[in-house]
Design a protein around this motif. Structure first.
Motif, PDB file in Angstrom:
ATOM      1  N   LEU A 281      93.918  58.856  -2.204  1.00 27.10           N
ATOM      2  CA  LEU A 281      94.202  58.703  -3.625  1.00 27.10           C
ATOM      3  C   LEU A 281      93.186  57.768  -4.260  1.00 27.10           C
ATOM      4  O   LEU A 281      92.807  56.759  -3.666  1.00 27.10           O
ATOM      5  N   THR A 282      92.763  58.088  -5.459  1.00 25.14           N
ATOM      6  CA  THR A 282      91.946  57.147  -6.218  1.00 25.14           C
ATOM      7  C   THR A 282      92.871  56.194  -6.974  1.00 25.14           C
ATOM      8  O   THR A 282      94.080  56.433  -7.083  1.00 25.14           O
ATOM      9  N   ARG A 283      92.311  55.118  -7.498  1.00 24.94           N
ATOM     10  CA  ARG A 283      93.113  54.209  -8.318  1.00 24.94           C
ATOM     11  C   ARG A 283      93.731  54.961  -9.502  1.00 24.94           C
ATOM     12  O   ARG A 283      94.897  54.752  -9.853  1.00 24.94           O
TER      13      ARG A 283
ATOM     14  N   VAL B 102      93.541  54.644  -0.102  1.00 25.59           N
ATOM     15  CA  VAL B 102      93.276  54.471  -1.534  1.00 25.59           C
ATOM     16  C   VAL B 102      91.815  54.066  -1.695  1.00 25.59           C
ATOM     17  O   VAL B 102      91.343  53.131  -1.051  1.00 25.59           O
ATOM     18  N   VAL B 103      91.106  54.823  -2.542  1.00 27.60           N
ATOM     19  CA  VAL B 103      89.694  54.507  -2.826  1.00 27.60           C
ATOM     20  C   VAL B 103      89.562  54.146  -4.298  1.00 27.60           C
ATOM     21  O   VAL B 103      90.414  54.505  -5.113  1.00 27.60           O
ATOM     22  N   ASP B 104      88.496  53.438  -4.609  1.00 29.83           N
ATOM     23  CA  ASP B 104      88.301  52.998  -5.985  1.00 29.83           C
ATOM     24  C   ASP B 104      88.034  54.181  -6.906  1.00 29.83           C
ATOM     25  O   ASP B 104      88.615  54.295  -7.980  1.00 29.83           O
ATOM     26  N   SER B 105      87.130  55.052  -6.500  1.00 30.44           N
ATOM     27  CA  SER B 105      86.812  56.252  -7.279  1.00 30.44           C
ATOM     28  C   SER B 105      86.130  57.263  -6.368  1.00 30.44           C
ATOM     29  O   SER B 105      85.858  56.976  -5.195  1.00 30.44           O
ATOM     30  N   LEU B 106      85.837  58.435  -6.930  1.00 28.98           N
ATOM     31  CA  LEU B 106      85.169  59.486  -6.160  1.00 28.98           C
ATOM     32  C   LEU B 106      83.707  59.637  -6.555  1.00 28.98           C
ATOM     33  O   LEU B 106      83.081  60.655  -6.261  1.00 28.98           O
TER      34      LEU B 106
ATOM     35  N   LYS C  27      94.879  47.997   1.051  1.00 32.39           N
ATOM     36  CA  LYS C  27      93.468  47.722   0.863  1.00 32.39           C
ATOM     37  C   LYS C  27      92.766  48.931   0.254  1.00 32.39           C
ATOM     38  O   LYS C  27      93.022  50.071   0.639  1.00 32.39           O
ATOM     39  N   VAL C  28      91.893  48.678  -0.686  1.00 31.68           N
ATOM     40  CA  VAL C  28      91.101  49.738  -1.291  1.00 31.68           C
ATOM     41  C   VAL C  28      89.839  49.930  -0.449  1.00 31.68           C
ATOM     42  O   VAL C  28      89.142  48.969  -0.129  1.00 31.68           O
TER      43      VAL C  28
ATOM     44  N   LYS D 208      86.566  46.813  -2.917  1.00 34.22           N
ATOM     45  CA  LYS D 208      86.857  45.596  -3.663  1.00 34.22           C
ATOM     46  C   LYS D 208      88.357  45.502  -3.949  1.00 34.22           C
ATOM     47  O   LYS D 208      88.962  46.452  -4.422  1.00 34.22           O
ATOM     48  N   ASN D 209      88.911  44.325  -3.657  1.00 38.02           N
ATOM     49  CA  ASN D 209      90.300  44.022  -4.009  1.00 38.02           C
ATOM     50  C   ASN D 209      91.303  44.922  -3.283  1.00 38.02           C
ATOM     51  O   ASN D 209      90.944  45.828  -2.543  1.00 38.02           O
ATOM     52  N   ASP D 210      92.562  44.635  -3.515  1.00 35.65           N
ATOM     53  CA  ASP D 210      93.666  45.433  -2.997  1.00 35.65           C
ATOM     54  C   ASP D 210      94.378  46.087  -4.182  1.00 35.65           C
ATOM     55  O   ASP D 210      94.082  45.811  -5.333  1.00 35.65           O
TER      56      ASP D 210
END
Length: 213
Positions: free
Chosen positions: A194-196, A124-128, A4-5, A14-16
Motif C-alpha cells: 500500500l502507498t501512503r 507500506v511504501v511512500d509512493s510508487l 515502518k514505511v 522515511k518515518n513510520d
C-alpha cells in the motif's frame, strides 16, 4: 498500529505510519472472508444463455400432412425438435448466479482482509514513483525486496502511470487504485503493498457512513 514505511526495493524509508486499528487491527474470521469471496466470484459469472425449446419457437402448429397414406410419420407441429428450426429437446436452461450480500458484511470482509495482511504480508511504501520506469528495473527492485511471488500493489486515487507501465509485464504483480481494493485479490496475493495515499483512501472510505467493499 505503527508500521515502518519502506522503499520499493525493501530498504527503510522515511518515518513510520500509524494504521487505524478499526481497519487494520481486526481479528479475521474465516466465515466472513469466505462469504465475501464467494459473493465476489459468483457475481463475476455471466448468465448461462438458454436454448429455445419447443414452446419458445414460433412455427406453425398446423397439421401439414395426411394422417395416413403419406408414407411418412404423422406430424402435426413444425416446432418438433426433429425439424430444422424446431425447438431443442432438453436444452440448456437460463441460470443466473448473482448473489446479494449485506453492505456491512462486505465492508467487514474487506477490513478483515486488510487486517489479515497487516499481521503477515503488508508493506507500506511512500509512493510508487520510479526513476527508471522499466520492467527490468522494477523486477530487480522487487527481487531485492523479497516480497514473495504474488504481489498486489494498491495506490491512491489513481495508479502512478510510470509504475503501472513498468509493472504491466511482471507475472503475478497486479496494480489497483484504492477504489478497486477487494477481498479476493488481497487474499490471493502473498504480499499487499500500500502507498501512503492508499492507506489514507482506505481509512477515509470506512470513516464514511456506509463505507463498504
Amino acid at each position: 498500529m505503527k508500521v515502518k514505511v519502506l522503499n520499493l526495493d525493501g530498504s527503510a524509508g522515511k518515518n513510520d505510519i500509524e494504521l487505524s486499528d478499526d481497519v487494520f487491527g481486526l481479528e479475521p474470521r474465516a466465515d466472513i472472508l469466505h462469504r465475501v469471496v464467494t459473493w465476489q466470484l459468483e457475481n463475476r459469472r455471466g448468465t448461462a444463455r438458454p436454448t429455445r425449446e419447443r414452446s419458445d419457437v414460433a412455427r406453425t402448429g398446423k397439421k401439414f400432412g395426411r394422417q395416413k397414406g403419406g408414407g411418412t410419420a404423422r406430424h402435426g407441429d413444425r416446432k418438433a425438435p426433429i425439424f430444422v428450426g424446431g425447438g431443442k429437446a432438453h436444452g440448456a436452461r437460463k441460470r443466473e448466479f448473482e448473489q446479494s450480500l449485506n453492505k456491512k458484511v462486505r465492508a467487514l470482509g474487506l477490513k478483515m482482509a486488510l487486517s489479515a495482511k497487516a499481521k503477515d504480508g503488508l508493506v507500506v511504501v511512500d509512493s510508487l514513483d520510479v526513476k527508471d520506469a522499466k520492467t527490468k528495473a522494477l523486477a530487480g527492485q522487487f527481487k531485492k525486496a523479497g516480497w514473495g511471488r504474488k504481489v498486489l500493489v494498491i495506490d491512491g486515487e489513481q495508479v502512478d502511470q510510470g509504475f503501472a507501465r513498468a509493472a504491466g509485464n511482471l507475472v503475478d504483480v497486479n496494480v489497483l487504485p484504492a477504489v478497486g481494493a477487494n477481498v479476493y485479490d488481497i487474499l490471493k496475493h502473498d504480499t499487499l503493498v500500500l502507498t501512503r495515499a492508499a492507506v489514507e483512501k482506505l481509512e477515509a472510505r470506512f470513516a464514511l457512513p456506509g463505507g463498504s467493499n
